[in-house]
Design an enzyme around this catalytic site. Structure first.
Site, PDB file in Angstrom:
ATOM      1  N   GLY A   1      25.654  42.284  39.314  1.00  0.00           N
ATOM      2  CA  GLY A   1      26.168  43.336  40.178  1.00  0.00           C
ATOM      3  C   GLY A   1      27.405  43.996  39.613  1.00  0.00           C
TER       4      GLY A   1
ATOM      5  N   GLU B   1      32.850  42.126  33.864  1.00  0.00           N
ATOM      6  CA  GLU B   1      34.304  42.085  33.692  1.00  0.00           C
ATOM      7  C   GLU B   1      34.834  42.641  32.382  1.00  0.00           C
ATOM      8  OE1 GLU B   1      32.242  39.415  33.817  1.00  0.00           O
ATOM      9  OE2 GLU B   1      32.773  37.922  32.297  1.00  0.00           O
ATOM     10  N   ASN B   2      34.203  43.656  31.771  1.00  0.00           N
ATOM     11  CA  ASN B   2      34.733  44.208  30.513  1.00  0.00           C
ATOM     12  C   ASN B   2      36.247  44.346  30.616  1.00  0.00           C
ATOM     13  OD1 ASN B   2      31.908  44.862  29.795  1.00  0.00           O
ATOM     14  ND2 ASN B   2      32.175  46.348  31.444  1.00  0.00           N
TER      15      ASN B   2
ATOM     16  N   GLU C   1      35.789  39.805  39.318  1.00  0.00           N
ATOM     17  CA  GLU C   1      35.865  40.450  37.997  1.00  0.00           C
ATOM     18  C   GLU C   1      37.297  40.480  37.476  1.00  0.00           C
ATOM     19  OE1 GLU C   1      33.174  40.723  36.583  1.00  0.00           O
ATOM     20  OE2 GLU C   1      31.901  40.587  38.358  1.00  0.00           O
TER      21      GLU C   1
ATOM     22  N   HIS D   1      38.312  37.284  35.922  1.00  0.00           N
ATOM     23  CA  HIS D   1      37.794  37.187  34.548  1.00  0.00           C
ATOM     24  C   HIS D   1      38.723  37.846  33.528  1.00  0.00           C
ATOM     25  CE1 HIS D   1      33.900  35.378  34.911  1.00  0.00           C
ATOM     26  NE2 HIS D   1      33.386  36.303  35.679  1.00  0.00           N
TER      27      HIS D   1
ATOM     28  N   GLU E   1      32.525  31.436  34.772  1.00  0.00           N
ATOM     29  CA  GLU E   1      31.903  31.837  36.034  1.00  0.00           C
ATOM     30  C   GLU E   1      32.264  30.941  37.208  1.00  0.00           C
ATOM     31  OE1 GLU E   1      30.958  34.592  36.260  1.00  0.00           O
ATOM     32  OE2 GLU E   1      30.347  35.251  34.276  1.00  0.00           O
TER      33      GLU E   1
HETATM   34 ZN    ZN Z   1      31.609  36.381  36.656  1.00  0.00          ZN
END
Ligand code: ZN
Length: 883
Positions: free
Chosen positions: A298, A301-302, A335, A338, A357
């Protein structure tokens, strides 16, 4: 990455708890050694200088890259990852020396390109430069196009998605998380479009022919899978959060729908700068909203450029709900976590994916609870744990830390064990060492490993160093071996105002009653009702514990433990009699254990109904949400057996209707946020159970929508449409279809196509499947339509998808493909499906990547067992209680 939650997010309350079971890996020993599918270790990238020129209309792009590399040992060739590319000129130039041309050999199976040279290369620094051409996809892998409707006509935007192994479709690269390097990205794009990447634009100049050359600032040292590029008719809003510019980027005209996301990002960033102790290191942090969807994820996290599908970033005033709002917040919290856990410090290899994660999921839950206490999301941790245990209780489960060899296995690692069990275990360990000590450990870990890579033991060491408490043994028990401890209360005796508990540890499984239990060190917290909590560590399989007070005892009080509790008959009776007095979180935990133990045959399955009877109408909204969900799940097992199903429905409606009567159709002034969600859940479940009053009112509101703007308020629009769509006849389906076709807002349009897919009527299910294969719904809608049909008609959807595999494959992103087909069958109660899924796996799935298929088989077998062996006790209970 945030996993895709499409079905549950969109069709709230129409999916049951038992849906949560798919995908797991065969048990494997943890090993951190490098494997043959990884690249040779003789060359290391230092820096990539990349220029891409997308040709959006032709779905192709041209690239040029110069990679600074260190040759670490003498070699005659260099191998890197590349996929779907063709190469023009490739040269290698030693520092201060003369260029030589390389011969190129591409291996599409291994996803590599090997460059060979006439003379062996000496150790030292070189620049590897090449021109190449690649493809733009239509699903979210590599560089891909999303086509979407707007009031001004069809538009196309481009984005990238690289996790886990798709940067190699964009840049020939060392596409493994431990090969961190810096990147200079330049893009030649239409001058009137906006280009976005991880870093701010350094320079924009005219490139002629209506094109602009956009050069981005150099990135920090990072893994390839975190690179991002997007271009389209976008607009961007920003705000300052300390020294960081936070931004949201949307398609033109949608910016105001991202206000909540932008505000949330500001508060989350401040919270994280404090929690992690290392300030966010990039100058900006964008969140890019994209139309469309993926079966795999969905949001992503760039670093500095989070990519999120619109349905979890925008709030549309015509259809978004309280649940959507909370989801927007929690997905951002995930995100953004991350940006540290994953981006700044990255797992060395996919074996330790859970470090990314599990941690981001835990941080998401913790931060949502802290910054929005009014949502009372603390209770959700029990549902997260249930989601993990549903997966962890069957033979195809795997340890949190698992050995990954192939790209497909890495994709499969994005599952409930990695995310939800990881989250639950972190929550348990944090509870064990204390919140402050845990945070200090995390801060230390960030300092020690910034811009580099780690394995799980690096985290345990940092937490032990900061907390001075040994946790590695417990952590190893829960991360290196699969499965769920079962704590049995062997006896509870009261004397002198204290209760002595004798506990023993076994293992909870759904499908292996004779399995020899594994051994865990289990942190247990127990208390009598209203008494003080007492802690112990169950070691070597047994513990005796003295708890102040007498009467009903709750084991796993506060529900931070990752284990199930099995009470004796007397203790369960005492809990049941005092159920209304338990704290809500322990009510939820007890419901979860009772349901699971009953369905597994460890306790009478009807125990769960006793607890439903004992749940007061004014219990916490989320307790009733859970009860409604489980009753809905039970209802699913009766599918095709109308007489017995009617008895259950009579009971379920009699319990839920009075709760709904308290909540009503209309929101009350100043009502709590969880009540808004409860209203949706109850309408959905009662509609699902065929409650005539709810069906009638939903239909009335649907019919009145054109004349009465209040008939379908945004907060209930999707819920009402859901009830109508579930029970639709052909004429209603046609009307919904016309609405979907006419809709110009992608976020709303996608939801309407999903609603078309939930019909109970098999012929309409077939109609939806046929529609999904046309171009009408849009390239990223079809796969989820088929998937949603499978919730009602698993056999139909599975057979259809397999029969049309070549067409369906084009509509599923490749990272999700090995899980997609088996999942379609997993709701079935038909024994014939077991053979069909096995045959599918043998024909289409590599031998080492069949865990999702094996899990679907295990899930179907379990469902059939529940139907045959657990429902009779439910029938008997219902009969005894007058249903
Ligand atoms: Zn994640």
């Amino acid at each position: 990455m945030r996993r895709s939650t499409l079905v549950s997010a969109i069709v709230l309350a129409l999916a049951s708890a038992s849906m949560s079971a798919v995908a797991a890996v065969p048990a494997a020993k943890h090993a951190v050694e490098q494997t043959t599918t990884q690249l040779p270790r003789n060359v290391r990238p230092i820096h990539y200088d990349v220029t891409v020129t997308p040709h959006a209309d032709k779905l192709s792009f041209d690239g040029k890259v110069a990679i600074k590399v260190d040759v670490l040992e003498s070699t005659g060739s260099i191998t890197l990852n590349a996929m779907g590319m063709s190469f023009a000129e490739v040269t290698l130039t030693p520092a201060g020396g003369k260029a030589q041309t390389a011969k190129v050999a591409v291996d599409e199976d291994k996803q590599t390109a090997t460059f060979s040279f006439d003379k062996p290369l000496a150790k030292g620094s070189y620049t590897l430069a090449m021109s190449y051409a690649g493809k733009i996809g239509t699903q979210a892998n590599g560089l891909f196009a999303i086509d979407y409707d707007t009031k001004a006509g069809k538009k196309r935007a481009l984005y990238t998605q690289f996790e886990n192994s798709d940067a190699r479709r964009f840049i020939p690269s060392w596409d493994e998380p431990n090969y961190k390097a810096t990147f200079n990205l330049t893009a030649i794009v239409p001058a009137d479009e906006m280009a976005v990447s991880n870093m701010p634009v350094a320079k924009k100049s005219d490139a002629g022919n209506g094109l602009a050359k956009v050069e981005f600032q150099p990135s920090p040292k990072m893994s390839t899978y975190l690179l991002f590029f997007g271009v389209g008719e976008f607009e961007r809003a920003t705000a300052m959060a300390g020294k960081t510019e936070v931004g949201v980027v949307t398609q033109k005209g949608m910016l105001s729908q991202a206000n909540f996301a932008l505000d949330s990002a500001k508060t989350i960033l401040a919270e994280y700068n404090d929690y992690f102790g290392t300030p966010y290191p990039l100058p900006k942090l964008d969140n890019i909203a994209s139309p469309g969807r993926s079966q795999f994820f969905g949001a992503m996290e760039n670093w500095g450029a989070i990519y999120t599908f619109e349905y979890v970033l925008l709030l549309d005033p015509t259809i978004s709900t309280q649940a959507d709002k909370q989801n927007v917040f929690s997905v951002q919290a995930h995100e953004m976590a991350h940006q540290w856990f994953g981006d700044l410090v990255t797992m060395r290899w996919w074996d330790d994916l859970w470090l990314n994660e599990g941690f981001a999921s835990w941080m998401e839950a913790r931060t949502t609870e802290k910054l929005h206490p009014e949502w009372n999301t603390k209770l959700e941790q029990v549902n997260v744990r249930e989601g993990a245990m549903g997966r962890d209780a069957i033979a195809t489960t795997h340890p949190i830390i698992q050995h990954v060899e192939t790209v497909e296995q890495a994709s499969q690692a994005f599952d409930a064990i990695t995310y939800s069990k990881g989250q639950a275990v972190i929550g348990m360990l944090e509870g064990y060492v204390g919140a402050d000590a845990w945070r200090d450990g995390v801060r230390l870990y960030m300092k020690q490993h910034a811009y580099s890579n780690t394995v799980s033991d690096d985290l345990w060491r940092a937490v032990e160093q900061a907390s001075k408490k040994p946790i590695a043994d417990i952590a190893h028990d829960f991360t290196l071996q699969p499965g769920i401890p079962l704590i049995t209360v062997d006896s509870a005796s009261c004397a002198g105002g204290k209760t002595t508990l004798k506990l023993s540890q076994g293992e909870f499984t759904r499908d292996r009653p004779d399995k020899k239990p594994l051994s865990w060190r289990v942190p247990v917290i127990a208390q009598t009702l209203g008494g003080a909590p007492t802690r112990t560590l169950v070691t070597g399989g047994k513990a005796t514990l003295e708890v102040p007070g007498c009467g009903a005892v709750v084991v796993n009080a506060g529900q931070s433990g990752y284990y199930r509790t099995l009470y004796g008959t007397e203790q369960f009776a005492a809990l049941k009699d005092n159920f209304a007095k338990l704290p809500p979180i322990d009510q939820l935990g007890t419901l979860g254990d009772t349901w699971a133990l009953g369905m597994a045959g460890k306790r009478p399955s009807s125990d769960f109904l006793d607890l439903v009877q004992a749940t007061p109408a004014d219990a916490d909204p989320q307790i009733w949400g859970d009860v409604a969900n489980d009753l809905s799940g039970l209802d699913g097992y009766y599918q095709g057996d109308a007489a017995r199903q009617a008895a259950l429905r009579k009971f379920a409606i009699a319990k839920l209707a009075p709760v709904f009567a308290r909540v009503g159709w209309e929101p009350k002034e100043g009502e709590a946020d969880p009540v808004k969600i409860q209203r949706m859940e109850l309408i959905g479940t009662l509609g699902n159970l065929g409650d005539p009053a709810v069906l009638k009112e939903a239909q009335r509101r649907f019919d009145a929508q054109d004349k009465d703007p209040k008939a379908m308020p945004a907060a209930l629009r999707r819920t009402i449409l859901g009830v109508v769509a579930r029970n639709a006849d052909a004429a209603t389906w046609d009307r919904l279809h016309a609405m979907a076709k006419a809709e110009k807002t992608p976020l709303v349009k996608d939801q309407l196509y999903t609603l078309l897919s939930i019909s109970r009527d098999k012929a309409l299910g077939q109609k939806t499947l046929d529609l999904a294969l046309t171009d009408e719904p849009g390239a990223t809608n079809s796969a989820s339509m088929i998937s949603v049909v499978s919730a009602q008609h698993p056999e139909l959807a599975f057979d259809f998808a397999v029969a049309h595999k070549a067409e369906v494959d084009k509509k599923v992103d490749s990272s999700a493909s090995s899980r997609y087909y088996p999942q379609l069958a997993s709701r079935s109660l038909d024994p014939a499906m077991v053979g069909k899924v096995k045959a599918y796996a043998e024909k289409y799935v590599a031998a080492g990547s069949r865990r999702d298929a094996d899990t679907a088989v295990a899930t179907i077998e379990y469902r059939i067992k529940v139907k045959n062996e657990r429902l009779p006790a439910i029938d008997a209970w219902l009969k005894a209680h007058g249903a």
